[in-house]
Design an enzyme around this catalytic site. Structure first.
Site, mmCIF file in Angstrom:
data_model
loop_
_atom_site.group_PDB
_atom_site.id
_atom_site.type_symbol
_atom_site.label_atom_id
_atom_site.label_comp_id
_atom_site.label_asym_id
_atom_site.label_seq_id
_atom_site.Cartn_x
_atom_site.Cartn_y
_atom_site.Cartn_z
ATOM 1 N N GLU A 160 9.070 2.117 9.599
ATOM 2 C CA GLU A 160 8.083 2.690 8.669
ATOM 3 C C GLU A 160 6.707 2.560 9.315
ATOM 4 O OE1 GLU A 160 8.172 1.154 4.601
ATOM 5 O OE2 GLU A 160 5.968 1.232 4.495
ATOM 6 N N GLU A 165 -3.061 2.883 3.707
ATOM 7 C CA GLU A 165 -2.843 2.394 2.348
ATOM 8 C C GLU A 165 -4.160 1.828 1.848
ATOM 9 O OE1 GLU A 165 1.260 0.552 1.489
ATOM 10 O OE2 GLU A 165 0.682 -0.171 3.466
#
Lengths: 291, 477
Positions: A160, A165
């Protein structure tokens, strides 16, 4: 996106940034004095959504995750993802993903999560999105990549790459991370970037990675703030560079706005709803220099 | 190490001496000094006051209790550099004054602050308590663009504070550089010390989510006679700081632009005072005058939350409790008839206005009959036709809940008469204001009203938490 922040001191961060920049510069120079690791390295556009056509998303490029997943998508998230225009729509030349406080199918919030799984995947290249983010405690917008072999090898073996974020309670800080076997969930390789004189919710910024064999470079606008390489895993416990899963195959993209959960905690009564994540464009490049 | 505390009256000669020393080393003031003293210099205090008046600290009027003695600088404390501002907050009984506060002013004609977005400073306290107010824009002249933040939490370590500028484009020539006011009400009356350093204006770029508001962000209504005025209140500006926290500052009406939806009824000036100018133009469709005007505001192009809808009326009024009309004297807003009465509360301030707030309501009275020989006269409502009252149930209301309103004429006298009107739960809305205009003829039994002296509210506990506002008798002319 399944992890807890790794806290780094500011001085360490600065030091490591300087080191990374220095090393990056040194490597770049030693490899090829005529090239820098900029978008020019990845000069073929392989995917672009400029979000110019009002209405629903282009179904040739994007699909949706619906519902709550298992245990709030593994992160105790509170929202129910839908594909309703209230939650996800293309308008004013932008993609708008909106988190709404409402009772819906047993959840207290709705929002949206879109992905290119089964429609677009790529190994290496520059992945970037120009975005303006929501604000407020409990907002968790993200732009990230997952290994396209996730259904065969499962997470985290698929890998990932979290390009961006943000915790809504920290309007000047974003972070980038990678997760793989032995370094996932609460223990990814993660680094924060802090805006000195801007915010995520007042201005559009470009969040991107340049990903090649044995490296992932993280950018905010034109600032390279982190480089992650297999040897970084040698510094971690119980893993080493052989656990690098980012030379294995193509990844697909995900953009979502979560509400609550492990990253920023849950919204409070002061959190203003609705909140919208604006995406001006998503572009992916590839470059001959990789092949 | 010896602690040096400079009072401002000795700081100045000292600074002057330093200046002279500096000047004597150089060839006099250069053009740069001019620019640094006037223009858009952001600094207010670094290791010395920057471009401020000779007084440096100009105290609030000692007649208000302000203590001018507790201000100085301290060379043993500094967040950065060599010194800081030291403020000794007096106890309330200090003979020199029970609180300390005042302003710093630009020594010139004012500064251009249009390029900044915040006033920032570092502060620390000798104890964890609060400073009542800090701000800028107060210049002891018109105080036109005053911005103040209340209840600044001090810690015993240096901490940076940010006061957002609501609309810097207004601050083309500002003299009010800094304001503070501190007492001991949040420190149990015990004096304390706090220090300030690196006081300056900054362009941070990290302040977001501006939210201006008037009237506490509420949509309010008022009836008012033509040729009267109604002041708007509670002008605020909320913004989100780089640490993700919201702060709200109070600001002057001059930061806002006001708009009226119906200039035939009401206008509003730059001080936020609404004038009721006429009864309204006749609507050609209904043949009736449109007597309503809604006043809204914006700040820097952003719409402010909150509005006031004025209804122009031609009424005679006897007001018991209102922010709009002159009120008659009353004995109290809660008679506290123990032991049977459980009701607590009375008049409180809310969103810059006054309301009556009751909790644990079973029954309660507003009395205006001269209780205990107070001399308050009862109200002659003979010529009045209606009782107006705004009611907000601060809880969930059921249809079967009720509030009985009773009016008592010649209260406590042998010829007392009274009448009751029931407000049903089904006519109320939880946590929202509902307006009632009740004909006095609906108070059955109220056969005379030349000396109304008590208004009684009885819920028998069906509604325990309620707020009341705009209580007045009126008649339409």
């Amino acid at each position: 996106m399944n992890f807890k922040n790794k806290v780094e001191s500011r001085s360490l961060r600065l030091l490591s940034t300087s080191l990374v920049l220095f090393i990056t510069g040194a490597i770049t120079l030693s490899c090829n004095p005529d090239e820098t690791q900029k978008v020019t390295t990845f000069n073929q556009i392989t995917f672009a959504d400029e979000f110019d056509k009002n209405g629903a998303l282009n179904s040739d490029l994007w699909t949706y995750d619906i519902g709550t997943g298992d245990n709030g998508w593994g992160n105790n998230e509170l929202q129910y993802y839908t594909d309703r225009p209230e939650n996800v729509v293309v308008e004013d030349g932008m993609l708008k993903i909106t988190a709404i406080k409402e009772d819906f199918e047993g959840s207290g919030y709705t929002s949206a999560r879109i992905l290119t799984k089964g429609l677009f995947k790529q190994k290496y290249g520059r992945f970037e999105a120009r975005m303006k983010l929501p604000y407020g405690k409990g907002m968790w917008p993200a732009f990230w990549l997952l290994g396209a072999n996730i259904d065969e090898v499962t997470w985290p073996f698929c890998g990932e790459i979290d390009i961006m974020e943000n915790a809504g309670s920290q309007p000047t800080i974003v972070s980038g991370a990678v997760h793989g076997p032995g370094y996932s969930g609460a223990n990814p390789l993660l680094k924060k970037y802090e805006f000195e004189n801007s915010r995520v919710d007042t201005e559009f910024h470009i969040y991107g990675v340049e990903w090649g064999p044995n490296y992932i470079n993280y950018y905010v606008d034109d600032v390279l703030y982190n480089r992650i390489a297999p040897q970084d895993l040698d510094d971690e416990e119980d893993v080493d560079s052989s656990d690098w899963v980012f030379n294995d195959g193509p990844f697909f993209m995900i953009i979502n706005l979560a509400v609550g959960g492990n990253f920023d905690g849950n919204p409070t009564e002061d959190t203003v709803f609705p909140q919208t994540m604006y995406v001006d464009y998503v572009r992916v490049y590839y470059g001959g220099s990789i092949d | 190490m010896k602690k040096l505390i400079y009072k401002y009256h000795i700081v100045f000669p000292f600074i002057a001496l330093m200046c002279i020393a500096l000047i004597s080393c150089e060839r006099g003031f250069s053009d740069d000094v001019e620019v640094a003293t006037f223009g858009s210099n952001p600094e207010i205090y670094t290791d010395a006051p920057v471009g401020l008046t000779d007084e440096f600290f100009e105290s609030f009027d000692p007649a208000t209790g302000a203590n001018p003695e507790g201000f100085g600088t301290d060379e043993n404390e500094a967040y950065s550099g060599r010194s800081s501002i030291r403020i000794d907050v007096p106890s309330p009984t200090d003979p020199d004054g029970g609180y300390i506060g005042g302003i710093f002013r630009d020594r010139g004609k004012g500064r251009d602050l249009t390029e900044y977005d915040a006033l920032t400073f570092w502060a620390k306290g000798s104890t964890t308590t609060t400073i009542d107010q800090v701000g800028f824009g107060t210049d002891f002249d018109k105080n036109k663009y005053a911005v103040n933040m209340s209840n600044i939490e001090l810690s015993t370590k240096w901490k940076k504070y940010i006061i957002p500028i609501p609309d810097a484009s207004k601050l083309v020539q500002e003299r009010g550089m800094f304001l503070f006011s501190a007492g001991t009400s949040n420190n149990n009356g015990i004096g304390f010390t706090f220090w300030l350093d690196e006081v300056k204006f900054e362009k941070l770029g990290t302040i977001g989510q501006p939210r201006p508001a008037i009237l506490g962000g509420q949509d309010q209504t008022a009836q008012a006679n033509v040729d009267t005025t109604v002041p708007l209140t509670s002008f605020t500006y909320t913004a989100n700081l780089p640490n993700g926290q919201d702060v709200t500052v109070s600001v002057t009406p001059y930061y806002f632009d006001f708009e009226t939806s119906n200039p035939f009824v009401a206008s509003v000036n730059e001080q936020g005072v609404v004038s009721v100018d006429g009864a309204g133009d006749v609507d050609p469709e209904t043949g009736e005058p449109d007597a309503f005007a809604t006043i809204t505001a914006s700040l820097g192009g952003l719409n402010a939350a909150g509005s006031l809808t004025v209804e122009a009326v031609d009424i005679d009024i006897i007001s018991i409790f209102s922010d709009v009309f002159a009120n008659v004297a009353v004995d109290n807003y809660n008679g506290f008839y123990e032991p049977f009465q459980t009701t607590l509360g009375g008049s409180i301030e809310e969103d810059g206005g006054n309301v009556i707030n009751y909790t644990l309501l079973n029954f309660v009275a507003i009395e205006f009959y001269g209780r205990g020989g107070s001399g308050v006269p009862p109200v002659d409502a003979t010529e009045m036709e209606f009782l107006h009252i705004d009611i907000r149930a601060n809880e969930i209301v059921d249809a079967a809940d009720y509030i009985d309103i009773s009016l008592h004429n010649n209260f406590t006298q042998s010829n007392e008469v009274s009448g009751t009107f029931r407000v049903n739960g089904s006519d109320l809305t939880s946590n929202d204001w509902v307006q009632f205009d009740i004909p006095l003829s609906s108070f059955s039994g109220l056969s005379a009203r030349e000396a109304i002296g008590m208004m009684l509210f009885v819920s028998d506990g069906t509604i325990a938490n309620v707020s009341l506002d705009n209580i007045y008798f009126y008649t339409e002319n």
